[in-house]
Motif scaffolding. Structure first.
Motif, short mmCIF file in Angstrom:
data_model
loop_
_atom_site.label_atom_id
_atom_site.label_comp_id
_atom_site.label_asym_id
_atom_site.label_seq_id
_atom_site.Cartn_x
_atom_site.Cartn_y
_atom_site.Cartn_z
N TYR A 159 1.53 -1.98 7.37
CA TYR A 159 2.97 -2.00 7.64
C TYR A 159 3.75 -1.64 6.39
O TYR A 159 3.35 -2.00 5.27
CB TYR A 159 3.41 -3.41 8.06
N VAL A 204 7.19 -2.61 4.65
CA VAL A 204 8.06 -3.79 4.79
C VAL A 204 9.20 -3.73 3.76
O VAL A 204 8.95 -3.41 2.59
CB VAL A 204 7.28 -5.11 4.55
N ILE A 232 1.77 -3.43 3.29
CA ILE A 232 0.81 -4.53 3.39
C ILE A 232 -0.22 -4.19 4.46
O ILE A 232 0.14 -3.66 5.52
CB ILE A 232 1.53 -5.87 3.68
N ILE A 283 -3.12 -5.90 6.76
CA ILE A 283 -3.74 -7.15 7.23
C ILE A 283 -4.88 -6.81 8.19
O ILE A 283 -4.96 -5.70 8.71
CB ILE A 283 -2.70 -8.08 7.93
N GLN A 336 3.04 -12.25 12.46
CA GLN A 336 2.28 -12.54 11.23
C GLN A 336 2.98 -12.10 9.95
O GLN A 336 3.06 -12.85 8.98
CB GLN A 336 0.89 -11.92 11.30
N ILE A 337 3.46 -10.86 9.94
CA ILE A 337 4.05 -10.34 8.68
C ILE A 337 5.31 -11.12 8.32
O ILE A 337 5.49 -11.54 7.17
CB ILE A 337 4.39 -8.83 8.84
N LEU A 391 10.74 -3.70 9.31
CA LEU A 391 9.28 -3.70 9.45
C LEU A 391 8.86 -2.50 10.30
O LEU A 391 9.42 -2.26 11.37
CB LEU A 391 8.84 -5.01 10.13
N ARG A 431 5.18 -0.38 11.52
CA ARG A 431 3.73 -0.25 11.46
C ARG A 431 3.37 1.21 11.21
O ARG A 431 3.85 2.11 11.91
CB ARG A 431 3.06 -0.74 12.75
#
Ligand code: URA
Length: 238
Positions: free
Chosen positions: A135, A137, A181, A183, A190-191, A205, A207
């Motif tokens: 992602y 961010v 980031i 994950i 979650q983020i 945000l 993806r």
């Protein structure tokens, strides 16, 4: 609803071009619900009509894979009474049983895979497979080495277990900071919850990728395209 021209339907299924459809229909290669159709400009119901090309059914049973650049304001559901859904952005006709693989929040943008391949859907979401998700961010506040370390170690976001080790790359750090980031899980929000635990609010945000599938830079917000054969093969890990 009979709302799609037969030639358009055939070309979108990858069977032939619209001009070829005219010739093939004349030659008697096409039947709709068991009846020969010699005109390619008739309207069909892509969800209900059974279309055969040279005796083979093409209306059902085919796997379809779409990449969507989800804009903010659209929900990751197949239907919703009030909100616009990701399926509203897929050009018709599409298979009846397509669905998004996983969810992005309504205000999150970026890559969403949409398919009726249930096995792939399951594999990409299975917690055991740890499929990477990256992602972009933007957060309120500074980002520094301590955040990189915390993300690498795993963070207590209020669940039974800390998050799995993840990777944070800081792009810029100021009153508003930017980072990428990656994950390996897909917990609810979650983020946003990870950055909240680090004392930062996510203000944007997006993806960028899911497993081997990377959001096509050529797609604009709200645009969609089919996956290439290569992308499908890579995603299936075969
Ligand atoms: N994490 C979030 O917090 N929101 C998303 O939409 C995706 C991941």
């Amino acid at each position: 609803m009979k709302n799609v021209r037969l030639d358009k339907f055939l070309s979108e299924k990858g069977i032939c071009s619209r001009s070829e459809a005219k010739i093939f229909a004349k030659k008697g290669f096409i039947t709709i619900n068991g009846v020969k159709e010699t005109k390619s400009d008739v309207k069909i119901d892509p969800l209900e009509d059974i279309v055969l090309f040279k005796g083979e059914e093409i209306s059902k049973g085919q796997k379809e894979y779409y990449m969507l650049y989800k804009p903010a304001g659209v929900v990751s559901a197949t239907e919703d009474k009030k909100e616009k859904t990701v399926l509203d952005l897929i050009p018709k006709p599409y298979a009846k049983d397509i669905a998004p693989v996983g969810r992005l929040d309504k205000d999150t943008e970026g890559l969403i895979l949409i398919t009726n391949d249930g096995e792939l859907n399951h594999n990409l979401l299975s917690p055991k497979k740890h499929v990477d998700k990256t992602y972009f961010v933007r957060v309120k506040g500074l980002l520094d080495k301590s955040d990189v370390e915390a993300v690498e170690k795993g963070i207590d976001i209020g669940d039974e277990k800390d998050t799995l080790p993840a990777k944070l790359n800081i792009i810029s750090s100021d009153d508003e900071s930017e980072c990428e980031i990656t994950i390996h899980e897909g917990r609810f929000h979650q983020i946003k919850r990870m950055f909240k635990a680090l004392g930062k609010e996510v203000i944007y945000l997006k993806r960028l990728s899911m497993g081997s599938l990377v959001l096509d830079e050529k797609l604009g917000k709200g645009e969609v395209r089919r996956l290439t054969e290569e992308e499908i093969t890579l995603l299936k890990g075969k």
